[in-house]
Design an enzyme around this catalytic site. Sequence first.
Site, mmCIF file in Angstrom:
data_model
loop_
_atom_site.group_PDB
_atom_site.id
_atom_site.type_symbol
_atom_site.label_atom_id
_atom_site.label_comp_id
_atom_site.label_asym_id
_atom_site.label_seq_id
_atom_site.Cartn_x
_atom_site.Cartn_y
_atom_site.Cartn_z
ATOM 1 N N GLU A 1 0.730 -1.554 0.012
ATOM 2 C CA GLU A 1 -0.235 0.130 -0.020
ATOM 3 C C GLU A 1 0.860 1.603 0.388
ATOM 4 O O GLU A 1 0.151 2.427 -0.048
ATOM 5 C CB GLU A 1 -0.947 0.089 1.209
ATOM 6 C CG GLU A 1 -2.052 -0.760 0.934
ATOM 7 C CD GLU A 1 -3.088 -0.857 2.302
ATOM 8 O OE1 GLU A 1 -2.927 -0.366 3.259
ATOM 9 O OE2 GLU A 1 -4.243 -1.870 1.902
ATOM 10 N N LYS B 1 5.695 -1.207 1.854
ATOM 11 C CA LYS B 1 5.268 -1.504 3.213
ATOM 12 C C LYS B 1 5.056 -2.979 3.212
ATOM 13 O O LYS B 1 5.254 -3.458 4.476
ATOM 14 C CB LYS B 1 3.802 -1.321 3.332
ATOM 15 C CG LYS B 1 3.074 -1.269 4.395
ATOM 16 C CD LYS B 1 1.388 -0.273 4.694
ATOM 17 C CE LYS B 1 0.964 -0.636 5.441
ATOM 18 N NZ LYS B 1 -0.483 0.056 5.371
#
Length: 730
Positions: free
Chosen positions: A466, A566
């Site tokens: 993300e 991430k």
Amino acid sequence: MSKISVLRETKIDAHYFNMYASLMTTGNGYLGIRASFEEDYPEQTRGMFVAGIYNKAQEQVSSDLVNLPDVTKFWIEIDGVIFSMFSGQVSEFRRELDLATGELSRELVWKHPNGKQFGLCFKRFVSKKKLHMVYSKVAVTCLSDDATVRIRTGIDGQQTNFGTQHLVEDSLRVFSETWMQGEYTTTQSKQRIAVTSMVSQPGSFVAKNRQLHVTVNQELPKEQPFSVEKVSVIATSLEAENPAEFGLLQIREAKSYDEALIESQNAWEKFWRDYRVTVSSKNDFDQLALDFAAYHLEVMTPSHDERFSVGAKGLTGEGYKGHVFWDTEIFIAPFHLYNHPEKARKLLRYRYLHLEQARDKAAKNGYQGALFPWESAFSGEEETPEFAAINVRTGKRQKVASAIAEHHIVADVAHAVVSYYEASQDELFMENEGLKILQDTARFWLSRAVLRDGKYVILDVIGPDEYTEHVDNNAYTNYLAHENVYQTLRFMSKYGQKHTAFYDLCEAFLRKIYLPQPNADKLIPQDDTFLSKPEIDLAVYKEKQGSQAILLDYSRAEVNEMQILKQADVVMLLYLMPNLFSQDIVSHNLDYYEQHTIHDSSLSKAIHAIVANRVGQQDLAYRFFEEACRIDLEATSGGTDEGVHAASLGAIWLSTVFGFGGIAIMDGELHLNPRLPAEWERLDFSFVWHGERLEITLEQEHIAIRKQSTAPISIHVFGKEYCMTAGLEI
Ligand code: BGC
């Protein structure tokens, strides 16, 4: 079998009250209760949640899993002083959650400011046998003298979700000297909730300020324990026409604390018999982590009802508003699928029952087929909050793009449907429901992809990582979309639905979908631009992984323009599709992408452990595994305060069974390529495949599989196919 672990809190430190409140949650899939202390502390957040009870405080915000009225609070006043662990002096303290029975207990010796010594004992559990029932017990003993005690408890409707009140109090009633009931309705979803409590000692009642309490006064002769038991029934309009009546009926059947505990314990015993994974490891922590994960995976899953699914924090806290993500299908469902497939089926039914909302979402966004919401709750509509946290310097809120671009969830659901079929061979489900999900999701991809230079490309998406938004041809998404459509064709032909225009369109899609291939450096590009972006040294952020510290130094837009992950993305693909690339390619990509991954999501580490193990890097795999296990169990910087990381707990099970255990499902076939870490002598787990429970024992140089029947089951061990009838030993 080794003893099932006990989770312990050994010191009184308010910094960790909320962490332990999450970790030691008691529950049963119907409801979950945070392990807050019975007495109040300003630092602690209480919480009781019933699966499926959501509410929107205002029209423009998304639903919350409602924090329900509390039944765990006990005020204890001894010789005129209100008991607190921070007044007087605590000389002994022990709190534990017995994972074998689901019982939470605390014992302490407390010195009153007047010098007298008291023993206090608090116990509670949520029944696994009677899903609506919560039992608790408080005992006080004056060890050094005579004393007087006053105990007050009841139903406290002052609970909120981070300050938002979701309930209207409809009525508060007392039915005898020991029975009380509160009835509530959620403001928008109009769910009715009744909390009915009964205490073992008669007392005087007061109803005020959304609270209904009974107070019991007692003389305490030296060394004579005084105890109060309380049983509460939680019922809602989700399952009862008249929750208040239901509550009164059930409370009549309440047993004593000890009797009810045995009943509940028996239900837990059954669970552990089937689901437990045991390991002989040099580190005792490993078994604790495995038991902890299994316990929570069970108490977070609403196996009693298919209208709702598992929230990202289970039923342990208000984090992520109780919303359901891809976490369920990809990380949590496998634990059930390979133990009790019918429970995984129920989780899939949740998606099936909400196909209509997914179709609506697709249509609203200009697509065909079904676009499952990135976050969902009870209604099955999109629930992703529009904005993330506010930047207090600019006063601006960051838009959350997942709802409009994190579309891989569509293929994740389809993947789970196929996994369910392959493990269970449930033709009935597949032909009637599974295939509908496959067709609608495939239809979505057909409309989502665009033809460019003769290839179908999928533009403007967010992959699992993300930190990289609005990119074209995310490898994970494209490969899973391909798989989604491919499997749809497979089952359409199987069930005689071959000669349709849709079938032809799917075939064309498969011929032309762009599937990113490894480049000259053997790297699979995460998306069209990722590998050309600048890199920075991530060491300092990796040290603070899980905290999103990078976002304090860089804006999201800046992070987007660098090679920063991430969480597992290409590595996630390599995990889900083990036979896509050679070991060499897998190895290169694991090394490269891991270097660029901060692991700010708890969904990352354990998946890296699996892939590392597959390419023979057991030491690295074991390090990732241990770090994954610590995400909740050692969440000292507050990461678990708002609830445990449900997906990460599923991933701990996956990294054991699919990682070190070496299970892989390829082309519908069961494979076993175990590689135990040096620290492990032996690993035992069961695995349900094609209706049969296989008991698998793995040692460094030995494999044994036991079966219950002689029905043949095919398995590939280190690449060689065996047809097991009576079991297997290698
Ligand atoms: C992760 C998602 C995950 C969500 C809920 C996010 O931080 O990036 O992959 O689904 O948390 O666990």
